[in-house]
Design a protein around this motif. Structure first.
Motif, short mmCIF file in Angstrom:
data_model
loop_
_atom_site.label_atom_id
_atom_site.label_comp_id
_atom_site.label_asym_id
_atom_site.label_seq_id
_atom_site.Cartn_x
_atom_site.Cartn_y
_atom_site.Cartn_z
N ILE A 1 0.87 -1.17 0.00
CA ILE A 1 0.00 0.00 0.00
C ILE A 1 0.91 1.23 0.00
CG2 ILE A 1 -1.78 1.29 1.26
CD1 ILE A 1 -2.39 -1.45 2.70
N LYS A 2 0.68 2.13 -0.93
CA LYS A 2 1.44 3.37 -1.02
C LYS A 2 0.58 4.51 -0.47
CE LYS A 2 5.01 1.67 -3.47
NZ LYS A 2 6.44 1.77 -3.11
N VAL A 3 1.17 5.30 0.41
CA VAL A 3 0.50 6.47 0.99
C VAL A 3 1.13 7.72 0.40
CG1 VAL A 3 -0.18 7.64 3.11
CG2 VAL A 3 0.14 5.15 3.11
N TRP A 4 0.33 8.51 -0.31
CA TRP A 4 0.81 9.66 -1.05
C TRP A 4 0.27 10.95 -0.46
CZ3 TRP A 4 4.04 8.26 -5.06
CH2 TRP A 4 3.95 6.94 -5.53
N ASP A 5 1.10 11.97 -0.38
CA ASP A 5 0.66 13.32 -0.02
C ASP A 5 0.36 14.06 -1.31
OD1 ASP A 5 0.49 15.65 2.04
OD2 ASP A 5 1.76 16.42 0.43
N VAL A 6 -0.84 14.66 -1.39
CA VAL A 6 -1.22 15.44 -2.56
C VAL A 6 -1.59 16.85 -2.10
CG1 VAL A 6 -2.80 15.64 -4.52
CG2 VAL A 6 -2.11 13.37 -3.70
N SER A 7 -0.85 17.83 -2.59
CA SER A 7 -1.09 19.21 -2.19
C SER A 7 -0.91 20.13 -3.39
CB SER A 7 -0.14 19.63 -1.06
OG SER A 7 1.21 19.44 -1.44
N ALA A 8 -1.39 21.37 -3.25
CA ALA A 8 -1.22 22.34 -4.33
C ALA A 8 0.24 22.69 -4.48
CB ALA A 8 -2.05 23.59 -4.04
N ASP A 9 0.68 22.77 -5.71
CA ASP A 9 2.10 23.07 -5.97
C ASP A 9 2.41 24.52 -5.63
OD1 ASP A 9 4.66 22.96 -6.79
OD2 ASP A 9 4.26 22.40 -8.85
#
Length: 299
Positions: free
Chosen positions: A291-299
């Motif tokens: 399982i991969k846990v990714w952070d997604v935020s505005a650049d």
């Protein structure tokens, strides 16, 4: 443009992972070909425990909102209800035949829909878990459900490539359309648009009032196994058997980010079978047993 970074890789499954669910208190659940549903602590990013043992592969996990209950759909056709705080089995239901591929709670009605290989929907109450209704959606397998609480409707996608719309009030059929040339494998509602992914590697944007196809793209090389949106529905993410997951603008279906090993990410090396988007994190899992846990935020 979103900025994506890998926070952690959760390892421990011995076989492919098919499904993920988020519970309360930063808890993640995962299931697949292993003989148990795994619980992960997202504070520490560590294995917490085997929540419960299962006798067959797990194809669907669904947290019932406003409860401590996790619904588990099995290849055997059983649906288990587990209290994940007390770690006890609350109920076990059995569909007539075939695997359960999709589960969807209807919080407003305290109901749970289970559907799968036989194309028949089973509706249970989420208090006593008694069967309330049973109705045939399709003569083919149904693998995916999407809920529209605002419009009080629910959508199903079947193996023939058709999508069905039903009323939540009485579970009467409203409309249907043959959209894909191969099985429908993922559905996601964004505003008044229904996004549908299939084994034909297509992604369709469909207007819910009349089922008119507004847009069509080929987002991946192979099956689109998941479509999810962020909280404000400003972005969607898709996951595929082609080992990639991607972020899109849901209105124009413009590609915003391609996350894959080929693009330099420490991503999956085999099929991505399931994807979740919760707050600023995306969770992906698949045939490589991680399982991969990714952070997604505005650049």
């Amino acid at each position: 443009m979103p900025d994506v970074s890998l926070l952690h890789t959760l390892s421990g499954h011995q076989n492919p992972i098919f499904t993920l669910a988020i519970g309360a208190s930063n808890t993640l659940f995962s299931g697949g070909n292993d003989k148990g549903v795994v619980e992960w602590d997202l504070h520490t990013m560590q294995f917490r425990r085997i929540l419960c043992a299962v006798t067959h592969s797990v194809y669907a996990l669904h947290h019932i909102p406003n409860t401590d209950l996790l619904a588990i759909g099995l290849r055997s056709g059983e649906v288990m209800i587990v209290d994940y705080v007390q770690q006890k089995l609350v109920a076990k239901m059995k569909t007539e035949s075939g695997a359960v591929f999709a589960l969807q709670a209807i919080p407003e009605k305290s109901e749970l829909i289970a559907i799968g290989e036989e194309g028949v929907a089973y509706v249970y109450d989420t208090i006593h878990f008694k069967l309330l209704y049973r109705f045939r959606v399709s003569k083919d397998t149904v693998r995916t459900i999407a809920l529209d609480s605002v419009a009080s409707t629910v959508y199903f996608g079947d193996k023939a490539g058709a999508i069905y719309q039903y009323s939540l009030a009485d579970y009467e059929p409203m409309q249907q359309a043959l959209v894909h040339t191969m099985p429908v494998t993922s559905l996601c509602l964004v505003g008044k648009q229904l996004l549908s992914g299939g084994r034909d590697a297509k992604l369709y944007q469909i207007a819910t009032p009349d089922f008119a196809v507004q847009h069509e793209i080929t987002p991946h090389m192979f099956t689109v196994y998941g479509i999810v949106s962020n909280a404000d529905q400003s972005q969607i993410a898709t996951a595929s058997r082609d080992k990639t997951w991607k972020i899109w603008d849901p209105k124009t279906l413009t590609l915003l980010k391609n996350i894959s090993v080929d693009r330099g990410y420490d991503s999956h090396k085999l099929s991505i079978n399931t994807i979740l988007w919760h707050e600023q994190r995306v969770y992906t899992a698949g045939d490589d047993k991680t399982i991969k846990v990714w952070d997604v935020s505005a650049d």
